[in-house]
Design an enzyme around this catalytic site. Structure first.
Site, PDB file in Angstrom:
ATOM      1  N   LYS A  15       0.255   3.261   2.160  1.00  0.00           N
ATOM      2  CA  LYS A  15       0.384   4.565   2.820  1.00  0.00           C
ATOM      3  C   LYS A  15      -0.370   5.672   2.100  1.00  0.00           C
ATOM      4  O   LYS A  15      -0.600   6.729   2.656  1.00  0.00           O
ATOM      5  CB  LYS A  15       1.849   4.930   3.052  1.00  0.00           C
ATOM      6  CG  LYS A  15       2.692   5.056   1.802  1.00  0.00           C
ATOM      7  CD  LYS A  15       4.115   5.396   2.221  1.00  0.00           C
ATOM      8  CE  LYS A  15       5.153   4.824   1.308  1.00  0.00           C
ATOM      9  NZ  LYS A  15       5.031   5.188  -0.100  1.00  0.00           N
ATOM     10  N   LYS A  53      -3.266   1.282 -10.016  1.00  0.00           N
ATOM     11  CA  LYS A  53      -3.160   2.739  -9.841  1.00  0.00           C
ATOM     12  C   LYS A  53      -3.906   3.479 -10.948  1.00  0.00           C
ATOM     13  O   LYS A  53      -4.446   4.564 -10.718  1.00  0.00           O
ATOM     14  CB  LYS A  53      -1.697   3.178  -9.784  1.00  0.00           C
ATOM     15  CG  LYS A  53      -0.988   2.595  -8.569  1.00  0.00           C
ATOM     16  CD  LYS A  53      -0.134   3.567  -7.823  1.00  0.00           C
ATOM     17  CE  LYS A  53       0.156   2.982  -6.450  1.00  0.00           C
ATOM     18  NZ  LYS A  53       1.014   3.740  -5.608  1.00  0.00           N
ATOM     19  N   LYS A  97      -3.886  -4.734   0.394  1.00  0.00           N
ATOM     20  CA  LYS A  97      -2.683  -4.490   1.188  1.00  0.00           C
ATOM     21  C   LYS A  97      -2.745  -3.136   1.901  1.00  0.00           C
ATOM     22  O   LYS A  97      -3.407  -2.208   1.428  1.00  0.00           O
ATOM     23  CB  LYS A  97      -1.418  -4.590   0.316  1.00  0.00           C
ATOM     24  CG  LYS A  97      -1.170  -3.417  -0.590  1.00  0.00           C
ATOM     25  CD  LYS A  97       0.314  -3.312  -0.984  1.00  0.00           C
ATOM     26  CE  LYS A  97       0.562  -1.946  -1.600  1.00  0.00           C
ATOM     27  NZ  LYS A  97       1.936  -1.533  -1.663  1.00  0.00           N
TER      28      LYS A  97
HETATM   29  P1  ATP Z   1       1.773   3.733  -2.003  1.00  0.00           P
HETATM   30  O1  ATP Z   1       0.487   3.619  -1.266  1.00  0.00           O
HETATM   31  O2  ATP Z   1       2.237   5.123  -2.194  1.00  0.00           O
HETATM   32  O3  ATP Z   1       1.818   2.902  -3.251  1.00  0.00           O
HETATM   33  P2  ATP Z   1       3.053   1.756  -0.369  1.00  0.00           P
HETATM   34  O4  ATP Z   1       2.555   1.781   1.031  1.00  0.00           O
HETATM   35  O5  ATP Z   1       2.591   0.658  -1.242  1.00  0.00           O
HETATM   36  O6  ATP Z   1       2.851   3.162  -1.033  1.00  0.00           O
HETATM   37  P3  ATP Z   1       5.788   1.787  -1.319  1.00  0.00           P
HETATM   38  O7  ATP Z   1       6.518   3.068  -1.264  1.00  0.00           O
HETATM   39  O8  ATP Z   1       5.194   1.396  -2.617  1.00  0.00           O
HETATM   40  O9  ATP Z   1       4.627   1.749  -0.234  1.00  0.00           O
HETATM   41  O10 ATP Z   1       6.697   0.629  -0.791  1.00  0.00           O
HETATM   42  C1  ATP Z   1       7.844   0.750   0.021  1.00  0.00           C
HETATM   43  C2  ATP Z   1       8.246  -0.636   0.461  1.00  0.00           C
HETATM   44  O11 ATP Z   1       7.300  -1.176   1.380  1.00  0.00           O
HETATM   45  C3  ATP Z   1       8.305  -1.654  -0.686  1.00  0.00           C
HETATM   46  O12 ATP Z   1       9.387  -2.507  -0.485  1.00  0.00           O
HETATM   47  C4  ATP Z   1       7.013  -2.406  -0.571  1.00  0.00           C
HETATM   48  O13 ATP Z   1       7.099  -3.700  -1.106  1.00  0.00           O
HETATM   49  C5  ATP Z   1       6.816  -2.429   0.928  1.00  0.00           C
HETATM   50  N1  ATP Z   1       5.396  -2.506   1.276  1.00  0.00           N
HETATM   51  C6  ATP Z   1       4.443  -1.624   0.918  1.00  0.00           C
HETATM   52  N2  ATP Z   1       3.247  -1.981   1.415  1.00  0.00           N
HETATM   53  C7  ATP Z   1       3.457  -3.138   2.102  1.00  0.00           C
HETATM   54  C8  ATP Z   1       2.600  -4.016   2.839  1.00  0.00           C
HETATM   55  N3  ATP Z   1       1.316  -3.766   2.981  1.00  0.00           N
HETATM   56  N4  ATP Z   1       3.142  -5.107   3.411  1.00  0.00           N
HETATM   57  C9  ATP Z   1       4.467  -5.365   3.284  1.00  0.00           C
HETATM   58  N5  ATP Z   1       5.316  -4.587   2.597  1.00  0.00           N
HETATM   59  C10 ATP Z   1       4.837  -3.485   2.004  1.00  0.00           C
END
Ligand code: ATP
Ligand code: LTN
Length: 330
Positions: free
Chosen positions: A198, A112, A195
């Site tokens: 969002k 980040k 990965k």
């Molecule tokens: P950001 O892009 O804002 O970092 P993010 O999509 O990584 O968001 P988080 O809010 O960080 O989402 O994560 C919420 C939950 O979803 C956590 O338990 C995280 O491990 C899970 N998660 C996030 N991205 C993935 C993915 N690509 N595959 C599986 N689990 C995920």
């Protein structure tokens, strides 16, 4: 006595198929057998600049997305992090126990910091300490997360160790990560080496759980796959295809071996069309429920209030014990 489960999601973007498959799908399965707390990590969202108006609106939207995905506000305590002030208070105490060297190793911080190189703020750095506070306040036994959060869970466990060394055992519970077997790391649709996230600026990289049918079809049909023809699950050599197969597998309940058999002799395009259809069908009722909930903000406010009250009642005893243990006057 049921075991306690706690998890949350940062309030950025909209929840994606990755969040659903890696995390929230597991949360809904656990809600009958465990004592569960699920929250919106709005304070964590502030580690990257958020437009205040959008952040406020997004909190309602996330709350509605949680409910639309099947989290029951009666069975679980669902709340907004900033509405329970004990999180930041415990975080301060825990930060006094966390060596900077440990935070320097966090890969999420490194990623980040690179992505937001103009705003590498202190909160981005100490984010894992607040996350530890989220977990430890509720004496959680298990924390269901995707693979990317495992390192933060390990740090939380280290912090419990540091606390116990100084102040003794029996005050904070040692939590464990609960990472699902399948789909713990859903990959980006256009770039299957990273990965699905969002907060990705490129919307083609993710399917949001409130996308409409057209958007879903377009994104899945446009997903990057290799130039081969065999439908084989091989994450190393066929990352894009294998990612689609993982999504298919989790949503349909079929194993990847079964999918290989079903698609023998067929083309990637066939799988994409069927997968798009499966995702559309899975998310259609979610989207409908979401639209309904968003029409009634008063109802969401009521649920948030009662969630915060219930969470606070659980958090306060831990914070009191910690304050006392470290020598603060009560
Ligand atoms: P950001 O892009 O804002 O970092 P993010 O999509 O990584 O968001 P988080 O809010 O960080 O989402 O994560 C919420 C939950 O979803 C956590 O338990 C995280 O491990 C899970 N998660 C996030 N991205 C993935 C993915 N690509 N595959 C599986 N689990 C995920
Ligand atoms: N850091 C998590 C969100 C989060 C979380 C938590 C998850 C904040 N606090 C406590 C589990 C338990 C993320 O997924 N980015």
């Amino acid at each position: 006595m049921k075991k306690t489960i706690l998890s949350g999601s940062t309030v950025t973007g909209n929840l994606t198929l990755g969040n659903y498959i890696g995390a929230i799908n597991n949360w809904t399965k656990l809600q009958n057998d465990y004592d569960c707390l699920y929250f919106l990590a709005d304070l964590h969202a502030l580690t990257v600049y958020q437009d205040p108006k959008i952040l406020r609106e997004r909190c309602y939207s996330f709350f509605a997305q949680y409910l639309a995905l099947g989290l029951d506000p009666q069975k679980n305590i669902i709340f907004v992090q900033s509405q329970v002030h004990q999180h930041t208070e415990l975080s301060w105490i825990l930060s006094s126990l966390t060596p900077m060297g440990y935070l320097n190793r966090m890969t999420q911080f490194k990623e980040k910091a690179e992505k937001h190189s103009k705003n590498i703020n202190t909160a981005l750095y100490t984010y894992p300490v607040l996350m530890a506070a989220d977990i430890l306040l509720y004496q959680a036994d298990l924390v269901p997360v995707g693979e990317d959060q495992r390192q933060h869970l390990e740090l939380t466990r280290d912090i419990v160790g540091f606390f116990e060394n100084r102040y003794g055992e029996g005050i904070l519970k040692m939590p464990e990560a609960y990472v699902g077997k399948m789909g713990a790391r859903i990959m980006s649709l256009q770039d299957p080496e990273k990965k699905m996230s969002k907060s990705d600026e490129n919307e083609k990289n993710f399917v949001s759980i409130i996308d409409d049918a057209k958007q879903i079809e377009k994104k899945i049909k446009g997903a990057t796959t290799d130039s081969g023809t065999d439908i084989k699950f091989d994450p190393e050599n066929k990352a894009g295809l294998s990612n689609l197969m993982t999504i298919y597998s989790v949503l349909s309940g079929k194993t990847t071996e079964q999918i290989e058999i079903d698609y023998e002799g067929k083309m990637y395009g066939h799988l994409k069309v069927d997968l798009a259809d499966l995702v559309v069908q899975t998310l259609k009722p979610v989207r409908e429920k979401y639209d309904d909930l968003m029409k009634n903000k008063d109802y969401l406010d009521q649920l948030m209030k009662s969630g915060a009250e219930r969470a606070e009642a659980r958090a306060m005893p831990t914070l009191e014990k910690v304050y006392k243990a470290v020598g603060l006057l009560r």
